[in-house]
Structures are given as C-alpha cells and as structure tokens.
Motif scaffolding. Structure first.
Motif, mmCIF file in Angstrom:
data_model
loop_
_atom_site.group_PDB
_atom_site.id
_atom_site.type_symbol
_atom_site.label_atom_id
_atom_site.label_comp_id
_atom_site.label_asym_id
_atom_site.label_seq_id
_atom_site.Cartn_x
_atom_site.Cartn_y
_atom_site.Cartn_z
ATOM 1 N N GLU A 1 0.738 -1.173 0.171
ATOM 2 C CA GLU A 1 -0.013 -0.045 -0.160
ATOM 3 C C GLU A 1 0.760 1.440 -0.125
ATOM 4 O O GLU A 1 2.031 1.334 0.644
ATOM 5 C CB GLU A 1 -0.992 -0.056 1.165
ATOM 6 C CG GLU A 1 -1.945 -1.021 1.445
ATOM 7 C CD GLU A 1 -2.935 -0.777 0.229
ATOM 8 O OE1 GLU A 1 -3.312 0.176 -0.364
ATOM 9 O OE2 GLU A 1 -3.728 -2.058 -0.163
ATOM 10 N N GLY A 2 0.302 2.317 -0.729
ATOM 11 C CA GLY A 2 1.187 3.695 -0.526
ATOM 12 C C GLY A 2 2.373 3.762 -1.280
ATOM 13 O O GLY A 2 3.284 4.635 -0.836
ATOM 14 N N VAL A 3 2.603 2.976 -2.371
ATOM 15 C CA VAL A 3 3.801 3.268 -3.200
ATOM 16 C C VAL A 3 3.663 4.854 -3.837
ATOM 17 O O VAL A 3 4.832 5.158 -3.760
ATOM 18 C CB VAL A 3 3.792 2.188 -4.512
ATOM 19 C CG1 VAL A 3 5.003 2.547 -5.470
ATOM 20 C CG2 VAL A 3 3.836 0.861 -3.927
ATOM 21 N N MET A 4 2.535 5.294 -4.153
ATOM 22 C CA MET A 4 2.545 6.611 -4.688
ATOM 23 C C MET A 4 3.014 7.655 -3.722
ATOM 24 O O MET A 4 3.216 8.793 -3.968
ATOM 25 C CB MET A 4 1.284 6.876 -5.564
ATOM 26 C CG MET A 4 1.088 6.203 -6.817
ATOM 27 S SD MET A 4 2.415 6.527 -7.998
ATOM 28 C CE MET A 4 2.386 8.221 -8.079
ATOM 29 N N ASP A 5 2.736 7.291 -2.473
ATOM 30 C CA ASP A 5 3.086 8.405 -1.415
ATOM 31 C C ASP A 5 4.551 8.952 -1.396
ATOM 32 O O ASP A 5 5.186 9.700 -0.737
ATOM 33 C CB ASP A 5 2.407 7.840 0.044
ATOM 34 C CG ASP A 5 1.069 7.666 -0.023
ATOM 35 O OD1 ASP A 5 0.316 8.463 -0.880
ATOM 36 O OD2 ASP A 5 0.508 7.037 0.818
ATOM 37 N N ALA A 6 5.424 7.573 -1.815
ATOM 38 C CA ALA A 6 6.835 7.965 -1.926
ATOM 39 C C ALA A 6 7.419 8.586 -3.013
ATOM 40 O O ALA A 6 8.543 8.531 -3.221
ATOM 41 C CB ALA A 6 7.548 6.574 -1.679
#
Length: 446
Positions: free
Chosen positions: A261-266
């Motif tokens: 989850e949350g790859v695009m957050d990085a």
C-alpha cells in the motif's frame, strides 16, 4: 528527503518567499513601534530618534515609500530584460539562478519591506484638531531602512553584474553537480560488495502499478518504499528513477507477490526537473550551456572548454566513491530494487552532446581528449577506465571525420595516443597490484 521536505524546499527557494517574509516582519515591526510609542512615549536622552513634527514626518515617509518602490521596480525590470537576453546564450538556467539567489531575494525584500513599513507608518501619523501623533521610532527606523536600501542597491548592481558572467554560471552549475554526485555516491570500502537484482523472470507474475498522472519524477523516498514493502512482506521493483518523465498509465512498479500500500506516497511528480536526486539533470544543465556555446549562432568554444573542464573535475572527484547498487534488504530479505545512475550513463550525459556539436572544432576535440587523459589517470576502477576509452574513441572518430586540416588531425591523434598510454599504464599498475596481493596471500605468480 520526503515529499513534505521537498515541497518546503521548493517554496523557500521561490523568488517571492524571502521578500514576503521580510514584508510581513516589517508590518509587525511597524505596528510594534506605534504601540510602544503610544504606551511609553520617548524616553529622554534618545537624541538619535527623529524629533520632527507631523508635516515633516509625512513628507519623509512619503518620500521613502515612493522612492523605494520606484527604484525597486525600475532596477528589477531592467535586470529581467538583461537576463532574458543573456539567457539566449546561457540557457534558461540563468533565470533560475537569478530567482534562487538569496542576495537578489534579500535586495528585493529590503526595498519592498521598506516601502511597506513606511506606508504602514504613514497611516498612523495624525495632525487633525487637538490630536497630534508622530511615530518617532518608526520614522527613525524608516530613515535607517532607506540608507540600507542604498547599500543594497550598490551591492545588487555589483552582484548581478557578476551573476551574468558565463564563468560564474558554469561554476554554479559545477557546484550543483558536485553536490549531487556526493549525495548519489558513497565512500568505497575494500570489502564492499554489490548486491545483484533478481532476473526478469522473477517479476513476471507480480502485480503492476500504473502511473495515475504524468510529470517528472522529482523525488523517490527509498526509506518509505522499503518500509512499506517490509510491512507487506513483498519485493518491490521500480521502473522509474528521479528525472524520468512519467507518462500517464505507464507501468512504474511491480510487486511480488503483490503491491504494498502507498507506493505513490513515496513518489513526487512535478512539471519540471529539480536538482537533488536527479543527478543527470545537473549534468544536462552544464551540457546545455556547452551545446548552446557551440551552436553556429554563438560559436563560443571557450565556454564549451570551460564546461568540459568542469566535467573532468566532477569525474575525478569520484576516484574513491562507489555507486549504490539500488538493491535493498531488510532482515536479509530482498524488499526493494530501484534503478540508479551509473558511471557509464553519467559520462554519456556529459560528453555525448558536446561531442556531437563540437566534432568540427579542433580546440574542443583536443580538449576533450586531454580531459579524458587526466580523468583516466584519476580513476582506479577498470570498468570506469574502459568507459573513458570508449568515449575517447568516439571523439577521435568524429574529430578525424570532420576536421580537414592535417595539423589539427595530427593533434587529435597525438592526444588520443596519450589517452591510450595512460590507460595502458593503469592496466600495468593493476596487474602489479594484483600480483603483490597474490604473493602476500601465499599464492604463486607465473
């Protein structure tokens, strides 16, 4: 660096940030001065405080406000016009240097904050009827600020004259490149080993992530990606690196057996490339200066030679530094693989464009080979020395194909031969060093 820090850095580097902060502080200071005088008056003995009346203070504050904003508008308008003209030969990076320069921001902030301070103070001057109030503290400070504006104007004229100097711009870009190189590499140790990424077959059945939007990848938070992959117990592969343009719906990551989850957050996308993690952007800015200098309309090989020297400077600084392998483990489990810039890609970005534009200029070709010779003597890694050999061969081939004068062709051959001599000396030294290590370990050398 995470996304929040990137945004904060981008905001604080904007041309308006320092002037806005200084203007806000000047308004607060003006209000504090008015309140202090209303509450406590002026103690006896402060002879340096303005002692004039209501009419004189109005005239003085009006003159300071009008002159400060007028001079600022005129000077900066003329400067922008001069920079726009100079950017035709130096590239748009010159305008970025101007807007990021703290000296320029402080100069504009001094003029604007002085204008705001004087204007805000002017509204507090009253002289109607029996009520007369003159903010003597503020008028005194406005006089000091006006003198500061004169000093900043003198500083600014000297500063901006040097800022549009080509050597100054090249050195600024060199500093950005060197900082990026130091951040992208690490000190090499004798027992350093390189981790190897899994083969392509490993990722075939993984879950893919497609880009929800487009833009340049400005930031990749490897620590956050590693943490997310470790928490999910998966292995993550990134197909993009900082500086790449991400197209909408293009595949940017693969997770095995699934995506965390949350790859695009990085990952931070933006409309323009930024200095920092994007190493090749720092290189391309310098290469662009050289390419413009070698264009037929400019025809300035001296500037191109300056850029070539800075590239040699950067490569020699990598003598005892290694590139990261882009493979990250957590508790001995492979969790993250990201693409990284290597020495070959770096040198391609540095010299390919200059070689293509300068292949008909004997001075540029000769200087390229001289820099290759010096760089080869600085580098100890056989693979990096082989990269230098390949570029030297390309420069020699293009130079001989486009240079007609026999004397210039002889100079090219002579410089190329010297590059090969240095590379050969390095190979002999490597063999001798390997032989010494074998003997020291009790081995036998035939």
């Amino acid at each position: 660096m995470n996304r929040s820090l990137l945004r904060v850095r981008q905001i604080t580097q904007e041309f308006w940030f320092i002037p806005a902060v200084m203007t806000l502080l000047s308004l607060l200071l003006a209000e504090a001065g008015i309140k202090a005088e209303e509450s406590y008056g002026i103690p006896k003995g402060l002879y340096f405080v303005y002692a004039g009346g209501e009419t004189g203070s109005r005239s003085l504050l009006s003159a300071i406000a009008g002159s400060s904003i007028g001079v600022a508008g005129t000077v900066f308008s003329i400067t922008i016009a001069a920079l726009s003209y100079a950017a035709g030969s130096m590239g748009p990076r010159l305008l970025n240097n101007f807007t990021r320069d703290r000296g320029n921001q402080l100069t504009l902030g001094t003029f604007i904050s002085t204008f705001a301070f004087a204007l805000y103070t002017l509204r507090a001057v009253t002289g109607s009827g029996d009520v007369v109030f003159v903010p003597h503290y503020n008028v005194t400070f406005a006089l000091v600020a006006a003198i500061a504006c004169i000093g900043m104007l003198v500083y600014y004229l000297a500063h901006i004259t040097g800022a549009i100097n080509m050597t100054h711009v090249v050195n600024l870009l060199r500093d950005d490149l060197r900082d990026s190189l130091m951040k992208a590499t690490q000190q090499a140790e004798p027992d350093d080993g390189f981790a190897v990424a899994p083969p392509p077959a490993f990722w075939v059945n993984g879950e893919t992530l497609h880009a929800p939007s487009s833009g340049y990848l400005q930031l990749m938070d490897n620590d956050l990606l590693l943490r997310r992959a470790d928490e999910a117990g998966v292995t993550l592969l990134l197909h993009v690196r900082p500086g790449d343009y991400v197209f909408p719906n293009s595949m940017i990551a693969v997770g095995v057996p699934h995506l965390p989850e949350g790859v695009m957050d990085a990952l931070s996308l933006g409309n323009r490339r930024t200095v920092g993690q994007d190493l090749e952007y720092s290189v391309r800015q310098l290469a662009e200066v050289a390419a413009r200098a070698l264009s037929p309309g400019v025809n300035d090989p001296v500037t191109a030679i300056d850029v070539i020297d800075r590239f040699g400077d950067a490569l020699c600084s990598l003598q005892d530094r290694r590139w990261p392998d882009g493979v990250y483990y957590s508790d001995q489990q492979l969790r993250l693989v990201v693409p990284v810039t290597d020495f070959s890609g770096l040198t391609n970005s540095m010299f390919a464009m200059i070689r293509q534009y300068g292949k008909g200029s004997p001075s540029v070709v000769v200087r390229l080979l001289e820099v290759f010779r010096t760089t080869a003597s600085c580098l100890n890694d056989p693979e990096r020395r082989e990269v230098i050999r390949r570029h030297a061969e390309l420069v020699r081939e293009d130079g001989l194909a486009n240079i007609e004068n026999s004397g210039d062709r002889a100079d090219v051959e002579d410089r190329y031969r010297k590059v090969l001599d240095v590379l050969a000396e390095g190979q002999v030294a490597e063999i001798r060093q390997a032989s010494k290590q074998t003997v020291a370990q009790g081995g036998r050398v035939s």
